[in-house]
Design a protein around this motif. Sequence first.
Motif, mmCIF file in Angstrom:
data_model
loop_
_atom_site.group_PDB
_atom_site.id
_atom_site.type_symbol
_atom_site.label_atom_id
_atom_site.label_comp_id
_atom_site.label_asym_id
_atom_site.label_seq_id
_atom_site.Cartn_x
_atom_site.Cartn_y
_atom_site.Cartn_z
ATOM 1 N N ILE A 67 6.936 -27.238 -8.265
ATOM 2 C CA ILE A 67 7.207 -27.532 -6.862
ATOM 3 C C ILE A 67 6.821 -28.991 -6.659
ATOM 4 N N PRO A 69 6.562 -31.793 -3.868
ATOM 5 C CA PRO A 69 6.645 -32.195 -2.467
ATOM 6 C C PRO A 69 7.140 -33.638 -2.360
ATOM 7 N N THR A 76 1.370 -26.694 3.345
ATOM 8 C CA THR A 76 0.800 -26.879 2.002
ATOM 9 C C THR A 76 -0.309 -25.876 1.678
ATOM 10 N N ARG A 78 0.036 -22.887 1.510
ATOM 11 C CA ARG A 78 0.671 -21.897 0.645
ATOM 12 C C ARG A 78 0.631 -22.330 -0.829
ATOM 13 N N PHE A 79 0.459 -23.612 -1.051
ATOM 14 C CA PHE A 79 0.539 -24.143 -2.421
ATOM 15 C C PHE A 79 -0.533 -23.551 -3.346
ATOM 16 N N TYR A 80 -1.713 -23.244 -2.765
ATOM 17 C CA TYR A 80 -2.783 -22.694 -3.612
ATOM 18 C C TYR A 80 -2.340 -21.359 -4.224
ATOM 19 N N TYR A 82 0.835 -20.465 -4.767
ATOM 20 C CA TYR A 82 1.879 -20.705 -5.775
ATOM 21 C C TYR A 82 1.241 -21.113 -7.102
ATOM 22 N N GLU A 83 0.182 -21.903 -7.013
ATOM 23 C CA GLU A 83 -0.522 -22.293 -8.246
ATOM 24 C C GLU A 83 -1.057 -21.054 -8.961
ATOM 25 N N VAL A 89 2.256 -27.040 -8.985
ATOM 26 C CA VAL A 89 2.500 -27.812 -7.773
ATOM 27 C C VAL A 89 2.157 -29.263 -8.107
ATOM 28 N N ALA A 93 -1.971 -28.586 -5.902
ATOM 29 C CA ALA A 93 -1.994 -28.017 -4.548
ATOM 30 C C ALA A 93 -2.987 -28.788 -3.690
ATOM 31 N N ALA A 96 -1.575 -32.244 -2.497
ATOM 32 C CA ALA A 96 -0.570 -32.131 -1.430
ATOM 33 C C ALA A 96 -1.220 -31.659 -0.141
ATOM 34 N N ASN A 97 -2.142 -30.723 -0.257
ATOM 35 C CA ASN A 97 -2.783 -30.170 0.933
ATOM 36 C C ASN A 97 -3.688 -31.206 1.615
#
Length: 386
Positions: A67, A69, A76, A78-80, A82-83, A89, A93, A96-97
């Motif tokens: 992913i 960004p 962001t 949500r990125f944790y 997905y990792e 990410v 994550a 980005a966060n």
Amino acid sequence: MKILLLGSGELGKEFVIAAQRIGQTIIAVDSYENAPAMQVAHDFEVINMLDGEALDRIVAKHKPDFIVPEIEAIRTERFYDYEKQGITVVPSAKAANFTMNRKAIRDLASKELGLKTAKYQYATSAEELQKAVKEVGIPCVVKPLMSSSGKGQSTIKTESDIEKAWQYAVAGSRGDVIEVIVEAFVDFHSEITLLTITQNNNPTLFCAPIGHRQERGDYQESWQPALVSEKDLYEAQDMAEKITEALGGAGLFGVEFFLTKEGVYFSELSPRPHDTGMVTLAGTQNFNEFELHLRAILSLPIFEITLEKAGASAVILASEDSANPTFTGIENVAALAKTDFRIFGKPTSRPYRRMGVVLSYDTLSTPINEITERAKETAKLITVNS
Ligand SMILES: Nc1ncnc2c1ncn2[C@@H]1O[C@H](COP(=O)(O)OP(=O)(O)OP(=O)(O)O)[C@@H](O)[C@H]1O
Ligand SMILES: NCC(=O)N[C@@H]1O[C@H](COP(=O)([O-])[O-])[C@@H](O)[C@H]1O
Ligand SMILES: [Mg+2]
């Protein structure tokens, strides 16, 4: 590899082109159809990227390996997750966060890592802003916690500007957070972006510094190499190394600094290619910033970054709203030596929207201000019509 690109503007478009050249698969995402990067990707999705459920849905649908960004205003958090699902990410994550919201990255830089920054305060109302301005001092700069390219940013020069600055920041805020940062105005003599590349199994690399000039909080011209003293460059590299290490992951970061008589101030950073880094499209380096981001992400070793030419970029801005913008003067730019350009293909225009960029280059011994002046004058030859 399958890459889900979140944000599909001009920076994403060049990233996709770099990825296509080495056989990667890209799904480009943005909030509107026919965004620049969508025009060159394999597939696209139109969603509100601040909507976590919509994000979950397209991640489940496409099952990407990466992913990537391309903008800040994404859910962001949500990125944790997905990792945890095994998706990489980019660059991480956390990166980005933390950079989605100016508060997280500023507190990390200043409080945790001890980097030198402008004095700052936060405010969640016009009343709090009054107090914060007293604390920080006038002149000062007010910015929404969530915004980019100078949106909602203004400078307070007298007390009577405070209420206006609050209203302007609220109106220019991109996300769902109504809070601002107030920073003491830094009286810098120049500002730079230091493109910093972290790699999975290789050392961190730096590009030659990029100088830039901003108006309304948005970049107008950028040039590489910027003339920076050895001491300032060392300080900036040291800070860039510290903050990119704290954020983790592999990829290219655009780390922004103010250069003053009292040394170097950290300003902010993008954990992805930077708009001022479009100067690398002028062929200033062996790899442009998009190719470097891609290689770092894919764990393709970057042996070295070499400076091949001196270059400058200057923006082509729209002046009006249009549902069908067209361009005149391109042939005059094309006729010039040591000049190139990009038209991003944005489907609509609005005042000050960046629609393209002019690129000038020359030998490394050519004075950089001459090349920058040439780019700036050349960009004026192109007009955006509505
Ligand atoms: N504290 C400050 N003192 C003086 N100038 C400032 C200050 N903060 C910001 N600026 C000016 O405004 C510009 C934009 O600020 P900043 O980079 O924080 O905004 P941004 O909206 O994140 O922009 P982008 O997303 O394009 O990087 C800076 O490059 C600088 O020229
Ligand atoms: N400073 C951040 C930056 O330059 N981001 C670039 O601008 C696009 C948005 O442009 P738009 O507002 O014209 O749609 C983003 O998608 C990105 O490519
Ligand atoms: Mg900036």
